[in-house]
Design a protein around this motif. Structure first.
Motif, PDB file in Angstrom:
ATOM      1  N   UNK A  66       0.851  -1.185   0.000  1.00  0.00           N
ATOM      2  CA  UNK A  66       0.000   0.000   0.000  1.00  0.00           C
ATOM      3  C   UNK A  66       0.885   1.233   0.000  1.00  0.00           C
ATOM      4  N   UNK A  67       0.476   2.242  -0.707  1.00  0.00           N
ATOM      5  CA  UNK A  67       1.181   3.519  -0.716  1.00  0.00           C
ATOM      6  C   UNK A  67       0.206   4.594  -1.162  1.00  0.00           C
ATOM      7  N   UNK A  68       0.359   5.762  -0.593  1.00  0.00           N
ATOM      8  CA  UNK A  68      -0.455   6.900  -1.018  1.00  0.00           C
ATOM      9  C   UNK A  68      -0.125   7.311  -2.449  1.00  0.00           C
ATOM     10  N   UNK A  69       0.999   6.833  -2.971  1.00  0.00           N
ATOM     11  CA  UNK A  69       1.445   7.232  -4.305  1.00  0.00           C
ATOM     12  C   UNK A  69       1.065   6.236  -5.397  1.00  0.00           C
ATOM     13  N   UNK A  70       0.390   5.135  -5.063  1.00  0.00           N
ATOM     14  CA  UNK A  70      -0.069   4.193  -6.090  1.00  0.00           C
ATOM     15  C   UNK A  70      -0.992   4.954  -7.043  1.00  0.00           C
ATOM     16  N   UNK A  71      -0.722   4.814  -8.325  1.00  0.00           N
ATOM     17  CA  UNK A  71      -1.488   5.524  -9.345  1.00  0.00           C
ATOM     18  C   UNK A  71      -0.849   6.837  -9.771  1.00  0.00           C
TER      19      UNK A  71
END
Length: 96
Positions: A66-71
């Motif tokens: 998980x990462x806030x930067x996925x996408x």
């Protein structure tokens, strides 16, 4: 690379200082770390500064992908990571 170099015009030399030499100085490791010169155990990355790519969970090398930067689309990618003369990352894979 994306935010500093491409969006704000930071030079690669300034980014290098901020990511290596300055932290080494703050931690009292300079000049044993944070600089490339004869006699120093160099850890460094080879980058492609113009490669555009979008972060997916498959790019994350940890258990919970998980990462806030996925996408998010980035510009600049690490092609190879070398630690004390040994390649530890290359072609999107850890090599240890």
């Amino acid at each position: 690379m994306t935010e500093g170099v491409h969006k704000r015009g930071l030079s690669l030399a300034a980014l290098t200082r901020m990511a290596s030499a300055n932290p080494a100085r703050l931690l009292g490791l300079y000049p044993r770390k944070g600089v490339i010169q004869p006699g120093i155990a160099a850890d460094f990355v080879v980058v492609n500064p113009d490669c555009r790519w979008t972060l997916t969970p498959d790019h994350l090398f940890y258990r919970h992908r998980h990462s806030a930067f996925v996408g998010y689309t980035f510009r600049g990618t690490v092609e190879r990571t070398i630690v004390r003369g040994t390649t530890v990352y290359h072609q999107e894979a850890i090599r240890v």
